[in-house]
Every structure is written in C-alpha cells, then in structure tokens.
Design an enzyme around this catalytic site. Structure first.
Site, PDB file in Angstrom:
ATOM      1  N   HIS A  15      23.149   2.499  67.188  1.00 56.46           N
ATOM      2  CA  HIS A  15      24.151   2.190  68.224  1.00 56.46           C
ATOM      3  C   HIS A  15      24.349   0.679  68.340  1.00 56.46           C
ATOM      4  CE1 HIS A  15      22.523   6.055  70.250  1.00 56.46           C
ATOM      5  NE2 HIS A  15      23.730   6.353  69.832  1.00 56.46           N
ATOM      6  N   LYS A  54      23.351  18.497  80.616  1.00 55.86           N
ATOM      7  CA  LYS A  54      22.206  18.192  79.757  1.00 55.86           C
ATOM      8  C   LYS A  54      21.057  17.649  80.591  1.00 55.86           C
ATOM      9  CE  LYS A  54      24.331  16.977  75.310  1.00 55.86           C
ATOM     10  NZ  LYS A  54      24.534  15.838  74.393  1.00 55.86           N
ATOM     11  N   ARG A  94      27.964   8.257  60.899  1.00 54.69           N
ATOM     12  CA  ARG A  94      26.775   8.067  60.059  1.00 54.69           C
ATOM     13  C   ARG A  94      26.930   8.735  58.709  1.00 54.69           C
ATOM     14  NH1 ARG A  94      22.865  10.342  64.520  1.00 54.69           N
ATOM     15  NH2 ARG A  94      24.680  11.676  64.544  1.00 54.69           N
ATOM     16  N   SER A 153      19.348   9.574  68.323  1.00 61.99           N
ATOM     17  CA  SER A 153      18.513   9.527  69.531  1.00 61.99           C
ATOM     18  C   SER A 153      17.573  10.725  69.559  1.00 61.99           C
ATOM     19  CB  SER A 153      19.388   9.539  70.786  1.00 61.99           C
ATOM     20  OG  SER A 153      20.212   8.406  70.820  1.00 61.99           O
TER      21      SER A 153
HETATM   22  O1  PNS Z   1      26.562  10.111  72.039  1.00 61.99           O
HETATM   23  P1  PNS Z   1      27.319  11.405  72.002  1.00 61.99           P
HETATM   24  O2  PNS Z   1      26.606  12.458  72.806  1.00 61.99           O
HETATM   25  O3  PNS Z   1      27.623  11.840  70.605  1.00 61.99           O
HETATM   26  O4  PNS Z   1      28.735  11.105  72.738  1.00 61.99           O
HETATM   27  C1  PNS Z   1      29.686  12.122  72.925  1.00 61.99           C
HETATM   28  C2  PNS Z   1      30.792  11.679  73.918  1.00 61.99           C
HETATM   29  C3  PNS Z   1      30.189  11.139  75.185  1.00 61.99           C
HETATM   30  C4  PNS Z   1      31.643  10.606  73.277  1.00 61.99           C
HETATM   31  C5  PNS Z   1      31.700  12.919  74.207  1.00 61.99           C
HETATM   32  O5  PNS Z   1      30.887  14.019  74.451  1.00 61.99           O
HETATM   33  C6  PNS Z   1      32.622  12.695  75.392  1.00 61.99           C
HETATM   34  O6  PNS Z   1      33.503  11.855  75.365  1.00 61.99           O
HETATM   35  N1  PNS Z   1      32.362  13.460  76.472  1.00 61.99           N
HETATM   36  C7  PNS Z   1      33.112  13.367  77.697  1.00 61.99           C
HETATM   37  C8  PNS Z   1      33.919  14.633  77.940  1.00 61.99           C
HETATM   38  C9  PNS Z   1      35.153  14.620  77.064  1.00 61.99           C
HETATM   39  O7  PNS Z   1      36.052  13.815  77.237  1.00 61.99           O
HETATM   40  N2  PNS Z   1      35.187  15.519  76.079  1.00 61.99           N
HETATM   41  C10 PNS Z   1      36.225  15.523  75.079  1.00 61.99           C
HETATM   42  C11 PNS Z   1      37.083  16.739  75.187  1.00 61.99           C
HETATM   43  S1  PNS Z   1      37.263  17.399  73.579  1.00 61.99           S
END
Ligand code: PNS
Length: 164
Positions: A17, A41, A90, A129
């Site tokens: 990150h 979560k 990645r 993570s």
């Molecule tokens: O670090 P991560 O868990 O891979 O990040 C995922 C993240 C936070 C970018 C994604 O889950 C997100 O934007 N969640 C917020 C809810 C949302 O907007 N979902 C998208 C609808 S498809």
C-alpha cells in the site's frame, strides 16, 4: 489542483500500500487515503486505529491526507468532489474484481468517478493484509511486509491469543 482518493480497508497498511501511496502522491497534488468503515467485517484494527497508523506511516509525505468513509465510495467521492480513485493491481487475480469495481463506480457515478490503476512493485506483489495477519498470528516474521511500528502493533493484538 489534481486530487485523488485511494480507498481501501488497510487492515493494516502494508509496504505494498505504501508503495502505491508514494507513487500516487507524486502524480497528484493531494492524495486522500481513505479507510473504509465496513461494519460487516470484523477488522483487526478499528477505523480509528487504521487512520492513526496510516497517518504515522505517511507522515513524511506532505500531500497525503488520511480520512475514513462509510457506505458507497461514489457518495464519499461526490461529497469531497473527488473524481479519481487510485487502486493497486498486484496480479491478474486482482484484475477481475478491480475491473468490476471500477466499472461499477464509473456507471453508478454517471462518469464522475474514474479509477486509475498503479501496478504494485514486483517486490510487493505477494503482499496482502490478510497474509500479513496470518503470518503474525502464527508468530512469523512480518518485518519485510509492514513498517516496524505496525508489526509491533499487530503482534500486540495477537499476544493475548498466543499466550492465553
Ligand atoms: O482494501 P480493499 O478491501 O480491497 O478495498 C475495497 C474498497 C474499500 C475499495 C471497496 O470495497 C469499496 O469501495 N467499498 C465501499 C462500498 C462501495 O462503494 N462498493 C462498490 C460498489 S460495487
């Protein structure tokens, strides 16, 4: 002024990150790293802890701000008037999910929120993570995965499980 958001769970932030953060901060005038407050979560670190850790880990990069958000990213981006989300890729395994997320965000925001991908440096391509947490849980060495102060905080979280 070119601004972007780098959203994620960051539970906890890894060198992978941080590599994306440093490189995105060179491209944008302001980079807002924003921690998702996902109530479904059970994270290892609370949102407040993750924000604090990210602030400490990025303290030497002046154009990085750390924030948190709940709900949809498009709503957060619209409130903050942000039009670019940065995400790291990645490996090919990330691609399908990331493509779907990017396309969904673009569609749901009527084209207002686009996504820019940076490919993770090869030296960090194996990092996640979740694997860092698993290695730490079993007492393994995570010094090459996260900054020292983060490694200490992770080990502290797992200490009660390991001793008791
Ligand atoms: O670090 P991560 O868990 O891979 O990040 C995922 C993240 C936070 C970018 C994604 O889950 C997100 O934007 N969640 C917020 C809810 C949302 O907007 N979902 C998208 C609808 S498809």
């Amino acid at each position: 002024m070119k601004k972007a958001v780098y959203p994620g769970s960051f539970d906890p932030v890894t060198y992978g990150h941080l590599d994306i953060i440093k490189r995105a901060a060179e491209i944008f005038d302001v980079l807002i790293v924003s921690v998702l407050n996902n109530k479904d979560k059970t994270p290892l670190f609370s949102v407040e802890e993750r924000v604090k850790i990210l602030k400490e880990a990025t303290r030497d990069i002046p154009n990085v701000e750390v924030d948190s958000f709940s709900g949809l990213l498009i709503n957060y981006a619209s409130e903050k008037k942000l039009h670019i989300a940065v995400r790291g890729l990645r490996a090919i395994t990330d691609f399908e999910y990331e493509l779907q997320l990017a396309q969904m965000n673009r569609r749901l925001s009527n084209g207002s929120l686009d996504t820019m991908f940076l490919t993770t440096g090869l030296e960090y391509a194996y990092l996640s993570s979740s694997s860092v947490k698993e290695i730490a849980y079993f007492g393994g060495d995570i010094s090459q995965c996260v900054p020292d102060f983060v490694a200490e905080l992770i080990h502290e979280k797992y200490k009660p499980n390991q001793t008791g």
